[in-house]
Design an enzyme around this catalytic site. Structure first.
Site, PDB file in Angstrom:
ATOM      1  N   ASP A  69       0.795  -1.242   0.000  1.00 51.33           N
ATOM      2  CA  ASP A  69       0.000   0.000   0.000  1.00 51.33           C
ATOM      3  C   ASP A  69       0.824   1.287   0.000  1.00 51.33           C
ATOM      4  OD1 ASP A  69      -2.184  -1.662   0.132  1.00 51.33           O
ATOM      5  OD2 ASP A  69      -2.823  -1.075   2.129  1.00 51.33           O
ATOM      6  N   GLU A 111      -7.111  -3.304  -4.097  1.00 49.85           N
ATOM      7  CA  GLU A 111      -8.500  -3.069  -3.708  1.00 49.85           C
ATOM      8  C   GLU A 111      -8.971  -1.709  -4.234  1.00 49.85           C
ATOM      9  OE1 GLU A 111     -10.695  -4.223   0.324  1.00 49.85           O
ATOM     10  OE2 GLU A 111      -9.359  -2.499   0.585  1.00 49.85           O
ATOM     11  N   GLU A 128      -7.813   5.344  -4.560  1.00 56.36           N
ATOM     12  CA  GLU A 128      -6.648   5.772  -3.783  1.00 56.36           C
ATOM     13  C   GLU A 128      -5.375   5.676  -4.623  1.00 56.36           C
ATOM     14  OE1 GLU A 128      -7.236   5.127   0.866  1.00 56.36           O
ATOM     15  OE2 GLU A 128      -7.528   3.256  -0.241  1.00 56.36           O
TER      16      GLU A 128
END
Length: 734
Positions: free
Chosen positions: A468, A544, A548
């Site tokens: 991430d 996911e 973002e």
């Protein structure tokens, strides 16, 4: 259907093949990534069988170095010559460098698994239901050296590039050029070696042409495989599931014959003599990406394009031939043959702007300003208590949004308070004074980790093992960009730290003294990001939240605007544009689409988590039934660029209609409702506005001010938003 655009791309359906006719610099402060060594290979193939940023002058800033206790050792799988440079942590071949290195990866059209001195090829079948779909790995063919068939030797990654990786089995004399999108798996045998080709199926027949340079292998699962060699080879069916050879050196190419269709066989024959050994993606100019393959042998190069490639291929800049009827099945949609060793891909241009593209009518200012004053006053009364890099990043980015909205509604009185808040909350992370956490530099793989993540692989959602990164750092970049805009002196002071954060996931150069790998998260073949980090997954990489990811590249482009760095603006805008089109292709599920099968398409309007070889309706944090969470995680944070991501009004209507029933479930968070109502506002401003006014809570990265800004900056209801529009600064390049 192929997108009809003005281009010179020739479409070949049943006609005979015709031979086709034959710098952009990285941001000035972004460290770059070294070129891998060229594979040393000189063998050529026989004729096909007859019919049958500029580098900075000063040393770049690095956060304090740390010795992580949770990161794996890359020396087990990477060749020694690669260990002195930063290494990929979210790549298409990441499983090959983790744990035992024996989980499969997807190379389009094959899934490849390396284990015990052998390489296994699978042409995967697919399983569909209403909740998920995935590709099934079956060991169709396994290639090894006969004398090492029981060896436990692991492979070595001897080189890698944007579109390829080379695996070596030194004691077996085998080198595999694994190039994404190649319909062939190519192996070089460096000295005379007896080979073993095994299968979990039964071999029905193994026959050759007269020159013994092409073999046809039929298996009892209805598959037909073709094997091409650069010199004669003797292949013998030794048992029900084993084929062996005598001593051989040279090139071997292996391909499935899709559907055992003879029409495909002539095409594979024709292009069997030209093979790629590596492939790179080159940023040539804004909103233009060029694929270049290094090829050997002779003739023209045949590769495979996925659906997004076919949308973006530009014949104005390259001369390729599309074989429209030459197709391989894939979870990503049909892979279509393209002949040519250079492709140019041009996404729709995206405008990166600080404020809304349509503006806000003055009679809406008062409501926004009223909320803005309250949200700014609350900044000091609700100090940040989290030490999580993710949630901290969301909170400072939320505050930065307030400053830009204040500019847009001409209420500058609150800017000083926001500026002070941002300085007080951002500086401790940049100067190392934040007591609860902070950024550090890991030299083992080459990148930023957090203090918490350096000793705990689960801390900060795995940031310490490179999970991430674009999500967390994207929020920090957004806040830093806004602060640099409203306080240029502060921006100049902390520019080195800001560029170091951006370089962690946005380096595009290849300099040998780089501190960060090239594009840590972005996949230049799939054209979107991965978030998995250094964790082994049987289904490959995963991502996911596409929104973002878009925010990360959008924020980098904003940072370029703040610092007057046109290269960074162009790079961030380009990657944001690609991420958006990839999300619309693979995450947004439209009624009537056939890619994901009837059951999944009927029950879903969004993919929850997209894996290399799986599509899941669930999220990491929520079950499939929580549709409001699925919508929200694909929309947050709410920004000017969000309207480009959700520019298809018809799809937005269907998505909101699909989601709304979930809001009646007990316990649905107000924050998630806000995102649903925001999309509803694209086609029903007044209805959505009333619902937003009645909310009593918001996502931690959102605010009432931001929601009101969004609704009041929507244009004419139901009108499609054009990504380029009249405000795209790069339209002159097209």
């Amino acid at each position: 259907m192929l997108k009809k655009i003005k281009r010179k791309v020739k479409i070949l359906i049943t006609k005979s093949f015709k031979k086709p006719r034959k710098p952009y610099k990285p941001p000035p402060s972004s460290p770059s990534f070294p070129s891998p060594p060229s594979p040393e290979e000189s063998e050529t193939m026989p004729p096909p069988p007859q019919p049958a940023l500029k580098p900075p002058t000063a040393t770049p800033f690095l956060f304090p170095q740390t010795q992580s206790t949770v990161l794996p050792d890359p020396s087990h799988f990477f060749s020694p010559n690669l260990l002195t440079t930063p290494l990929p942590t979210n790549s298409f071949f990441q499983n090959f460098a983790l744990k035992n290195g024996d989980q499969p990866e997807y190379f389009h059209p094959y899934q490849i698994k390396s284990s015990s001195s052998s390489l296994t090829i699978s042409y995967p079948s697919r399983f569909f239901n209403s909740a998920f779909l995935y590709q099934i790995f079956i060991a169709d063919l396994t290639i090894s050296a006969s004398q090492n068939s029981n060896s436990q030797e692991t492979h070595k990654i001897s080189s890698f590039n944007d579109l390829s990786v080379t695996l070596d089995f030194p004691s077996s004399n085998l080198r595999f050029f694994l190039v994404r999108g190649s319909p062939f798996v190519t192996c070089s045998v460096s000295s005379r070696t007896e080979l073993s080709i095994s299968t979990i199926h039964a071999v029905l027949s193994c026959s050759s042409n007269s020159s013994r340079t092409k073999y046809t292998i039929k298996l009892n699962n209805n598959q037909t495989w073709l094997i091409y060699t650069s010199s004669p080879i003797d292949l013998t069916s030794s048992s029900l599931s084993l084929i062996t050879s005598g001593g051989f050196s040279g090139i071997i190419r292996i391909a499935i014959l899709p559907d055992s269709d003879p029409q495909y066989e002539a095409t594979l024959d024709q292009f069997s003599s030209c093979y790629p050994v590596s492939g790179e993606a080159v940023f040539t100019k804004p909103f233009s990406l060029e694929y270049k393959w290094e090829k050997k042998g002779w003739g023209d190069l045949l590769m495979l394009a996925h659906p997004l490639h076919l949308q973006l291929l530009s014949g104005d800049d390259c001369d390729v031939t599309i074989l429209e009827d030459f197709k391989f099945k894939s979870i990503d949609g049909d892979l279509v043959g393209v002949v040519g060793d250079s492709w140019v891909l041009k996404p729709d241009p995206v405008s990166v702007t600080w404020h809304s593209t349509r503006g806000i009518k003055e009679n809406s200012y008062a409501e926004i300003i009223s909320a803005l004053r309250k949200d700014v006053e609350a900044l000091n009364s609700t100090p940040i208590t989290t030490t999580s890099s993710y949630f901290y990043g969301k909170l400072i980015a939320r505050a930065a949004r307030l400053a830009l909205i204040a500019e847009e509604v001409a209420y500058l009185d609150v800017i000083p308070a926001i500026r002070k808040y941002l300085k007080d909350t951002i500086e401790p992370w940049l100067d190392g004074s934040f007591s609860g956490n902070g950024f550090l530099y890991d030299r083992k793989w080459g990148g930023i980790v957090t203090k918490q993540g350096a000793t705990d692989s689960g801390a900060d959602f795995g940031f310490g093992i490179y999970n991430d990164h674009h999500y967390h750092l994207g929020y920090f970049l957004y806040a830093i960009s806004v602060l640099a805009k409203i306080d240029p002196a502060w921006g100049r002071k902390y520019r080195p730290q800001a560029y170091s954060l951006a370089a962690d996931f946005l380096s595009i150069g290849r300099r040998s003294n780089s501190h960060y790998p090239r594009l840590r998260c972005f996949d230049l073949y799939k054209l979107h990001s991965w978030a998995g980090g250094l964790t082994e997954f049987a289904d490959g990489r995963n991502q996911e939240s596409t929104s973002e990811a878009v925010n990360a590249y959008y924020s980098a482009a904003l940072m370029g605007l703040a610092y007057g760095d046109t290269h960074l603006v162009a790079t961030g805008s380009m990657l944001a544009a690609l991420e958006i089109q990839a999300a619309q292709t693979w995450w947004h599920v439209r009624e009537g689409d056939s890619m994901y099968g009837e059951d999944f398409t009927r029950e879903n309007r969004l993919v929850g988590v997209l894996w290399a070889t799986k599509r899941d309706s669930g999220l990491w944090f929520a079950p499939p039934e929580w549709r409001e969470c699925r919508l929200g995680i694909q929309l947050l944070p709410l920004l000017p660029i969000s309207e480009v991501l959700f520019s298809d009004v018809g799809f937005v209507r269907d998505l909101v209609k699909w989601t709304l029933p979930a809001l009646s479930r007990e316990g649905v968070g107000e924050g998630w409702k806000g995102f649903v109502y925001s999309l509803e506002g694209i086609y029903d401003k007044e209805g959505a506005l009333q619902k937003l006014r009645n909310l009593n809570g918001y996502d931690d990265g959102n605010s009432l001010t931001n929601l009101l800004w969004w609704i009041h900056s929507r244009g004419e209801e139901g009108k499609e938003f054009e990504a380029g529009g009249n405000v795209c600064w790069f339209r002159h390049y097209h």
